[in-house]
Design a protein around this motif. Structure first.
Motif, PDB file in Angstrom:
ATOM      1  N   ARG A  15       0.824  -1.218   0.000  1.00  0.00           N
ATOM      2  CA  ARG A  15       0.000   0.000   0.000  1.00  0.00           C
ATOM      3  C   ARG A  15       0.851   1.258   0.000  1.00  0.00           C
ATOM      4  O   ARG A  15       1.881   1.316   0.672  1.00  0.00           O
ATOM      5  CB  ARG A  15      -0.885   0.029   1.250  1.00  0.00           C
ATOM      6  N   TYR A  87      -4.326  -9.955  -4.094  1.00  0.00           N
ATOM      7  CA  TYR A  87      -4.449  -9.366  -2.748  1.00  0.00           C
ATOM      8  C   TYR A  87      -5.369 -10.203  -1.850  1.00  0.00           C
ATOM      9  O   TYR A  87      -4.938 -10.756  -0.835  1.00  0.00           O
ATOM     10  CB  TYR A  87      -4.939  -7.908  -2.867  1.00  0.00           C
ATOM     11  N   ASN A  92      -3.949 -12.888   1.061  1.00  0.00           N
ATOM     12  CA  ASN A  92      -4.731 -12.930   2.306  1.00  0.00           C
ATOM     13  C   ASN A  92      -5.556 -14.195   2.529  1.00  0.00           C
ATOM     14  O   ASN A  92      -6.155 -14.347   3.601  1.00  0.00           O
ATOM     15  CB  ASN A  92      -5.598 -11.676   2.396  1.00  0.00           C
ATOM     16  N   TRP A  96      -1.407 -15.461   4.255  1.00  0.00           N
ATOM     17  CA  TRP A  96      -1.731 -14.965   5.611  1.00  0.00           C
ATOM     18  C   TRP A  96      -2.079 -16.133   6.554  1.00  0.00           C
ATOM     19  O   TRP A  96      -1.445 -16.273   7.609  1.00  0.00           O
ATOM     20  CB  TRP A  96      -2.849 -13.922   5.534  1.00  0.00           C
ATOM     21  N   ASP A 141       6.970  -6.862   3.378  1.00  0.00           N
ATOM     22  CA  ASP A 141       5.877  -7.774   3.713  1.00  0.00           C
ATOM     23  C   ASP A 141       5.532  -8.858   2.687  1.00  0.00           C
ATOM     24  O   ASP A 141       5.993  -8.859   1.556  1.00  0.00           O
ATOM     25  CB  ASP A 141       4.635  -6.976   4.131  1.00  0.00           C
ATOM     26  N   TYR A 142       4.652  -9.762   3.193  1.00  0.00           N
ATOM     27  CA  TYR A 142       4.372 -11.040   2.528  1.00  0.00           C
ATOM     28  C   TYR A 142       3.730 -10.888   1.158  1.00  0.00           C
ATOM     29  O   TYR A 142       3.752 -11.819   0.368  1.00  0.00           O
ATOM     30  CB  TYR A 142       3.463 -11.879   3.435  1.00  0.00           C
ATOM     31  N   GLN A 143       3.153  -9.725   0.864  1.00  0.00           N
ATOM     32  CA  GLN A 143       2.517  -9.557  -0.449  1.00  0.00           C
ATOM     33  C   GLN A 143       3.568  -9.468  -1.557  1.00  0.00           C
ATOM     34  O   GLN A 143       3.246  -9.647  -2.729  1.00  0.00           O
ATOM     35  CB  GLN A 143       1.680  -8.261  -0.482  1.00  0.00           C
ATOM     36  N   HIS A 165       6.730  -8.399   7.993  1.00  0.00           N
ATOM     37  CA  HIS A 165       6.041  -7.850   9.169  1.00  0.00           C
ATOM     38  C   HIS A 165       5.247  -8.905   9.927  1.00  0.00           C
ATOM     39  O   HIS A 165       4.783  -8.653  11.032  1.00  0.00           O
ATOM     40  CB  HIS A 165       5.085  -6.728   8.743  1.00  0.00           C
ATOM     41  N   ILE A 166       5.044 -10.056   9.297  1.00  0.00           N
ATOM     42  CA  ILE A 166       4.204 -11.090   9.929  1.00  0.00           C
ATOM     43  C   ILE A 166       5.103 -12.270  10.313  1.00  0.00           C
ATOM     44  O   ILE A 166       6.297 -12.261  10.004  1.00  0.00           O
ATOM     45  CB  ILE A 166       3.029 -11.487   9.002  1.00  0.00           C
ATOM     46  N   ARG A 280      -7.698  -5.327  14.359  1.00  0.00           N
ATOM     47  CA  ARG A 280      -8.393  -5.501  13.089  1.00  0.00           C
ATOM     48  C   ARG A 280      -9.248  -6.741  13.279  1.00  0.00           C
ATOM     49  O   ARG A 280      -8.858  -7.676  13.993  1.00  0.00           O
ATOM     50  CB  ARG A 280      -7.394  -5.765  11.952  1.00  0.00           C
ATOM     51  N   ARG A 318     -10.394  -6.571   5.233  1.00  0.00           N
ATOM     52  CA  ARG A 318     -10.430  -7.627   4.208  1.00  0.00           C
ATOM     53  C   ARG A 318     -11.821  -8.244   4.076  1.00  0.00           C
ATOM     54  O   ARG A 318     -11.988  -9.469   4.122  1.00  0.00           O
ATOM     55  CB  ARG A 318      -9.379  -8.692   4.544  1.00  0.00           C
TER      56      ARG A 318
HETATM   57  C1  G6P Z   1      -0.838  -6.346   8.579  1.00  0.00           C
HETATM   58  C2  G6P Z   1       0.144  -6.548   7.437  1.00  0.00           C
HETATM   59  C3  G6P Z   1       0.240  -5.306   6.564  1.00  0.00           C
HETATM   60  C4  G6P Z   1      -1.141  -4.857   6.138  1.00  0.00           C
HETATM   61  C5  G6P Z   1      -2.029  -4.629   7.373  1.00  0.00           C
HETATM   62  C6  G6P Z   1      -3.467  -4.213   7.008  1.00  0.00           C
HETATM   63  O1  G6P Z   1      -0.308  -5.472   9.517  1.00  0.00           O
HETATM   64  O2  G6P Z   1       1.419  -6.920   7.936  1.00  0.00           O
HETATM   65  O3  G6P Z   1       1.021  -5.578   5.420  1.00  0.00           O
HETATM   66  O4  G6P Z   1      -1.074  -3.682   5.351  1.00  0.00           O
HETATM   67  O5  G6P Z   1      -2.081  -5.834   8.102  1.00  0.00           O
HETATM   68  O6  G6P Z   1      -4.030  -5.118   6.111  1.00  0.00           O
HETATM   69  P1  G6P Z   1      -4.504  -4.703   4.647  1.00  0.00           P
HETATM   70  O7  G6P Z   1      -4.837  -6.010   3.995  1.00  0.00           O
HETATM   71  O8  G6P Z   1      -5.700  -3.822   4.856  1.00  0.00           O
HETATM   72  O9  G6P Z   1      -3.384  -3.972   3.963  1.00  0.00           O
END
Ligand code: G6P
Length: 481
Positions: A15, A87, A92, A96, A141-143, A165-166, A280, A318
């Motif tokens: 993002r 995405y 995800n 994820w 990050d994982y994406q 980050h995960i 979240r 999500r």
């Molecule tokens: C986690 C991930 C981030 C992600 C965030 C929000 O913290 O490590 O990469 O941006 O969640 O999730 P989203 O899918 O809305 O970007």
């Protein structure tokens, strides 16, 4: 377009650090989004000649690079189908859950993988175009796990860092992924691969060794050159992320936030114990386990709604992914049942808020809360725990923290650790937190605050970039392997 010679520091993240809004006339406006990564990287981006490559968050939104608050933002366009497959799908609904201990079953679809590869290539192309010769590129990050290798193939001169980050899963779970070797090769395109915990770095090194046969020594993986001789080195280490703790501390000390905290408490009927959950709305966060434990404490009469209440902030997340829709149903049924059973006029058992709030309101909630409940089943770090600590300059409050968070590794001793799967154990700890005497709260909170105020997010990014920039720049002609 990049500046004449490109940028010295390029951040690549799924993002962009802004949210776009399409006006009634079709025109685009943007506002800074309050995410943690923006705060983390803002100072280093300003200090360097920085560009940020990322997705706008909307389908088919094509936009030229533009400057925002002194940083060049480079939008990557995703179609509606790519959002669905790259995405919502592969990122995800495959990675994820796989990386979070398969709490939900990961789905493996070849079309999703194809989209992931294609989109990662688009991010790599955009980054290669922006980077100056010998620049530092930091991928997040994982994406975007294939970007380091794709980028190195395009631009062997770059110094490439990646931060996950995960969590990174144990090889026994990671091995399920049909494209496990490609993901490891993708990450090994970096010079430095950062993780939240030592355990994540060790999991990665073990997977890399097992799946590639490369030699590893401690945190260093050696990639052979074209002739099979030892070539490039990749380092995998932990760099636990943090928050802008001083900014949060200052915010929570303002008279407005302090007054708002009192107002929140009064609106809730000034309960003796205000418990708070902030997440979240994600199945990794253990929200159902927490609410179940809380409901049982009301059942058992160890808590009662006249003296205690739970505020659960569950920010929407999500919402097109099935597992998140199911979770929302489950949580809302559970909250409804407990409120129906135990609520009284003027006293709700649980205040459930399916919204997100600005930092000022969060700071007030943290100040109002006697107990913060972080009960994740698995969590890379958990920055909510750190925000709570940074907000409590009064050295009050108790933090209940799942052992399965990166924060538990970093912050112990200080929090009350729980295993969220052990409902009875968690109930005892929640009661211990609710009845903790102020002296004990202060003793623990002091220790926690020392740590969180010292190890802030500026230190995190400086440390990571310090290690990465110590890698010598390479001439443009080298073998990218
Ligand atoms: C986690 C991930 C981030 C992600 C965030 C929000 O913290 O490590 O990469 O941006 O969640 O999730 P989203 O899918 O809305 O970007």
């Amino acid at each position: 377009m990049p500046g004449k010679d490109g940028y010295d520091l390029v951040v690549v993240a799924n993002r962009l650090p802004v949210d776009f809004t399409v006006g009634p006339d079709g025109g685009l406006t943007w506002q800074r989004s309050p995410g943690g990564l923006v705060t983390a990287l803002e100072p280093v981006m300003h200090g360097a000649d920085g560009a940020w490559v990322g997705w706008s968050g909307a389908p088919d939104l094509a936009h030229e690079p533009f400057e925002a608050d002194g940083v060049m933002l480079v939008p990557v366009t995703l179609s509606a189908t790519e959002i669905e497959r790259y995405y919502e799908g592969f990122s995800n609904d495959t990675l994820w859950p796989l990386y979070h201990d398969v709490i939900a079953p990961p789905a493996y679809h070849r079309q999703w993988w194809d989209a992931y590869r294609r989109v990662n290539q688009r991010f790599a192309d955009a980054a290669a175009e922006q980077a100056a010769e010998g620049a530092v590129v930091w991928v997040h990050d994982y994406q975007l796990q294939l970007v380091p290798r794709m980028l190195r193939d395009l631009r062997p001169d770059l110094r490439i860092g990646f931060f996950d980050h995960i969590p990174f899963p144990p090889v026994e779970l990671f091995a399920q992924l049909p494209w496990r070797r490609q993901i490891i090769d993708g990450l090994l395109g970096a010079d430095l691969v950062g993780f939240q915990r030592n355990g994540d770095a060790a999991n990665f090194v073990r997977s890399a060794r097992r799946l590639t046969g490369y030699t590893t020594r401690g945190p260093v993986i050696t990639i052979p050159d074209a002739d099979g001789r030892p070539g490039r080195h990749v380092r995998a280490s932990s760099f636990p992320i943090s928050i802008d703790s001083h900014r949060f501390d200052t915010l929570a000390r303002t008279p407005e936030v302090q007054a708002r905290a009192k107002e929140i408490k009064a609106d809730l009927g000034n309960p003796d114990t205000l418990m708070l959950g902030v997440d979240r709305l994600d199945y990794t966060k253990g929200i159902r386990h927490r609410i179940k434990a809380y409901g049982e404490l009301l059942d058992d009469g160890r808590l009662d709604v006249e003296h205690a209440t739970l505020v659960q902030v569950a920010s929407p997340s999500r919402e097109n992914v099935g597992a998140y829709q199911e979770l929302r149903e489950h949580v809302e049924v559970l909250v409804g049942r407990i409120n129906g059973e135990y609520g009284e006029l003027g006293h709700s058992a649980i205040h459930y808020l399916h919204h997100s709030y600005p930092p000022e309101e969060m700071a007030a909630l943290y100040l109002a809360a006697d107990v913060l409940l972080v009960t994740s089943l698995r969590d890379g770090m958990n920055l909510v725990a750190k925000e709570y600590i940074a907000a409590r300059s009064d050295e009050r409050g108790a933090l209940v923290l799942s052992e399965f968070t990166g924060a538990a590794d970093e912050l112990s001793p200080g929090p009350l650790l729980v295993n969220p799967h052990d409902i009875d154990g968690m109930k005892d700890i929640i009661v211990a937190a609710a009845t903790m005497d102020p002296k004990e709260q202060r003793r623990r909170m002091r220790r926690l605050r020392r740590k969180v105020l010292a190890d802030d997010v500026a230190k995190w990014s400086e440390t990571f970039l310090g290690v990465l920039t110590a890698v010598p720049p390479r001439p443009l002609s080298v073998d990218p392997r």
